[in-house]
Design an enzyme around this catalytic site. Structure first.
Site, PDB file in Angstrom:
ATOM      1  N   HIS A 432       0.823  -1.223   0.000  1.00 20.28           N
ATOM      2  CA  HIS A 432       0.000   0.000   0.000  1.00 20.28           C
ATOM      3  C   HIS A 432       0.854   1.269   0.000  1.00 20.28           C
ATOM      4  CE1 HIS A 432      -3.596  -2.328   0.508  1.00 20.28           C
ATOM      5  NE2 HIS A 432      -3.222  -2.808   1.683  1.00 20.28           N
ATOM      6  N   ASP A 469      -2.601 -10.613  -2.414  1.00 20.04           N
ATOM      7  CA  ASP A 469      -3.111 -10.128  -1.127  1.00 20.04           C
ATOM      8  C   ASP A 469      -4.580  -9.735  -1.339  1.00 20.04           C
ATOM      9  OD1 ASP A 469      -1.905  -8.754   1.651  1.00 20.04           O
ATOM     10  OD2 ASP A 469      -3.681  -7.730   0.861  1.00 20.04           O
ATOM     11  N   HIS A 471      -6.147  -7.303  -0.425  1.00 16.62           N
ATOM     12  CA  HIS A 471      -6.326  -5.872  -0.671  1.00 16.62           C
ATOM     13  C   HIS A 471      -5.602  -5.450  -1.944  1.00 16.62           C
ATOM     14  CE1 HIS A 471      -6.502  -6.461   3.795  1.00 16.62           C
ATOM     15  NE2 HIS A 471      -7.652  -5.861   3.574  1.00 16.62           N
ATOM     16  N   ASP A 558      -4.226 -12.890   3.385  1.00 13.43           N
ATOM     17  CA  ASP A 558      -5.422 -12.422   4.081  1.00 13.43           C
ATOM     18  C   ASP A 558      -6.701 -12.690   3.294  1.00 13.43           C
ATOM     19  OD1 ASP A 558      -4.469 -10.609   2.262  1.00 13.43           O
ATOM     20  OD2 ASP A 558      -4.351  -8.922   3.643  1.00 13.43           O
TER      21      ASP A 558
HETATM   22 ZN   LIG Z   1      -3.860  -7.196   2.741  1.00 13.23          ZN
END
Ligand SMILES: [Zn+2]
Length: 630
Positions: A432, A469, A471, A558
């Site tokens: 991120h 991931d 996200h 995740d």
């Molecule tokens: Zn993540």
């Protein structure tokens, strides 16, 4: 396909237990049946242990123990052969005389998980080689999703070893052809050749292109080459020195056919006559046989060659402390390291240490101003940096640098050839983090640092970053969206439902980088089967099109069903599948080079199990996924 459908025809014959027991007793009396204490591991892809059945000199049977109790023998026989054949009949069929070769000093070995047939091969009175074949029945969750979900047990024949002192033209392939038919009729699902065997010859042979006369084989090859040239067919000739996954073969241009005719025995001819009267157009080339008769079940070619995998981590990664209750805690890494120690894939991992990178180098990824601000914030003892979720402690700046340096160490080892691939168990995570921004527990974009490092120091031209991931890796996308040489592909939970709210399909890169970003948002509760389907349909072709020189993975775990902060319902099986396929693609395009980098994953046990599965797969120690049926 059910077992019965896969048979040549008719009902399966069932032999009585009485008859099987009589046969087994006879084999024991003849000194042809033994037991073994140990079992050559197959479920984790370890190399078959030849020493188990190695005969040292005539009559000496090395490492072979007494015969197991009869009840065990019967159980194992039933499990593997479903009582469709008697031991004596099988023994005779296995040792059938082919051409002028015969088997002597042969034996059946009952080990814990499989039955092994081992023999010496004689030509006249001369011993010219040896052969080991084994049979196993598998139900391993890691075997592959299709098998797992259907609850099927696979019965598999392994050609573990064949060695002939001289090139005995046509013998091995004729023998395999004989075995293939035999086990097909017995309802076995797979026929696997160990990696050391020459597949190229085998496949020529299986299509009937093996001739005892070498010049005849040469002539046939020349005919094929001429045909390819004359018709300008888009076909490459590939010498197959090493076994590849079935999918590789299946990808060959199977639509291209050459006329061929088969006789009742299954031999082929290029011309039709009274004997060769069955018109079977063959896919062109030697590698297409995976989907041809007589085998209609799984046609898996299996490689059991483990890879050398690097493992980067450091206790220092534990000293980045986040506030109490924060999901991105040192406990994540502790759980992971503990599981790795316990499961011991570490024994066969090459441990690599991270190092502190040059700040100047990092300025190629993050601005000097941003890095200074981060350092200053840590120095002042602030509790968060940039956003509320970016919790920091006294060591956070140094640890974040060391995480990036961990990926650089992984890149070094892979590109120097010290290891085949590497997994970097680093924290804090990175995907991120943008050029001038920290968010989502990330400060320095580790995978981006690794990619830029691989390019600038090792001259890797094209890098594919796969981010699974849960996200969207908005930071990585931002850093590379204008770059046509770094492909960023992300699978993540749909931005409408999940942090950070970016990563829609319409984001495809900018400027020169247009078309080199691919976002695949997944709806909540996407499960393994759907994920795999999307991965195969959308990710695999992109990697193939891009032909990277290095594949990097932003490996967050995740998306696991037990993870507390997202809603995809994946299991380790998805990660195994994706890893396996990435390994195959890396083998094809970039000498197997993969650098995988830990991102998220916030349920300790789920993270640990997923990473162990990922590592084993990187090492080539997990069985292949069943992707394509013949
Ligand atoms: Zn993540």
């Amino acid at each position: 396909m059910s077992r019965d459908q896969s048979r040549a025809g008719g009902d399966p014959v069932s032999i009585s237990r009485q008859e099987i027991l009589q046969d087994l007793e006879k084999l024991i009396r003849d000194g042809s049946l033994f037991g073994a204490d140990r079992d050559p591991a197959i479920t984790d892809g370890a190399e078959f242990d030849r020493a188990l059945v190695k005969k040292k000199g005539k009559g000496t049977r090395f490492l072979i123990r007494k015969v197991p109790p009869k009840s065990k023998l019967l159980r194992r026989w039933a499990r593997l052969f479903e009582n469709a054949i008697s031991p004596r009949t099988l023994f005779d069929a296995l040792s059938a005389r082919i051409h002028e070769f015969e088997h002597r000093e042969k034996l059946l070995l009952f080990s814990k998980g499989r039955i092994i047939y081992d023999t010496e091969i004689f030509q006249g009175e001369e011993s010219v080689g040896e052969l080991t074949v084994s049979f196993a029945s598998l139900r391993d969750p890691a075997l592959g999703m299709l098998a797992y979900f259907s609850g099927a047990r696979l019965r598999v024949v392994y050609i573990e070893h064949i060695h002939l002192t001289a090139q005995k033209s046509g013998y091995a392939s004729a023998l395999f052809r004989h075995y293939e038919r035999l086990f097909h009729d017995l309802g076995f699902n797979q026929f696997r050749l160990s990696a050391s065997l020459s597949v190229g010859r085998y496949y020529w042979a299986q299509e009937g292109f093996d001739f005892s006369d070498k010049s005849e084989a040469g002539r046939r090859k020349a005919e094929l080459r001429a045909l390819v040239k004359e018709r300008a067919l888009p076909v490459r000739e590939v010498e197959i020195g090493r076994l590849n996954h079935a999918y590789d073969f299946a990808r060959f241009r199977r639509e291209l056919k050459i006329p061929a005719y088969r006789d009742a025995e299954g031999s082929y001819s290029s011309k039709a006559d009274a004997r060769f009267d069955e018109d079977v157009s063959l896919p062109l080339g030697k590698a297409f046989l995976l989907c041809s008769a007589p085998w209609e079940g799984y046609k898996t070619i299996y490689t059991n060659t483990p890879r050398i995998t690097g493992f980067v981590t450091s206790r220092d990664y534990l000293s980045h402390r986040t506030r109490r209750g924060h999901v991105e805690s040192p406990g994540r890494l502790r759980a992971l390291l503990k599981a790795i120690d316990k499961q011991r894939p570490r024994r066969s991992l090459v441990t690599l240490s991270p190092y502190v990178p040059d700040l100047e180098f990092l300025q190629g990824i993050h601005s000097a101003k941003y890095l200074a601000k981060f350092r200053e914030s840590v120095r002042r003892g602030e509790k968060v940096f940039s956003t509320a979720d970016c919790s920091i402690s006294a060591a956070s700046f140094d640890v974040a640098l060391l995480a990036a340096g961990g990926v650089m160490a992984g890149v070094d080892a892979v590109l120097n050839g010290r290891v085949d691939n590497a997994f970097c168990a680093v924290r804090p995570p990175g995907h991120h983090a943008g050029r001038d921004s920290a968010m989502g527990f990330c400060f320095i974009n580790n995978v981006a640092v690794g990619a830029v490092y691989a390019r600038t120091v090792y001259g890797v031209e094209k890098i594919f970053i796969l981010d699974w991931d849960v996200h969207h890796g908005n930071g990585t996308q931002e850093i590379f969206e204008g770059d046509s040489l770094t492909y960023y592909c992300s699978l993540h939970e749909h931005p409408t439902f999940c942090f950070p709210g970016t990563g829609r399909r319409t984001e495809r890169g900018t400027g020169a980088g247009a078309g080199f970003t691919l976002n695949l948002p997944l709806k909540p509760h996407t499960m393994d089967e759907e994920l795999v389907e999307i991965f195969e349909r959308e990710v695999v072709p992109e990697i193939e099109r891009f032909e990277p020189g290095l594949i990097m993975v932003s490996a967050g775990f995740d998306a696991h069903e037990r993870d507390p902060i997202a809603d995809l319902d994946l299991t380790e099986k998805s990660f195994v599948h994706m890893t396996r396929r990435v390994c195959e693609l890396a083998d094809r395009y970039c000498g197997g080079r993969i650098v995988s980098v830990l991102e998220g994953g916030y349920d300790g046990p789920a993270l640990a199990a997923s990473v162990v599965a990922h590592l084993k797969t990187l090492q080539g120690r997990s069985p292949e996924c069943l992707l394509e049926k013949g």
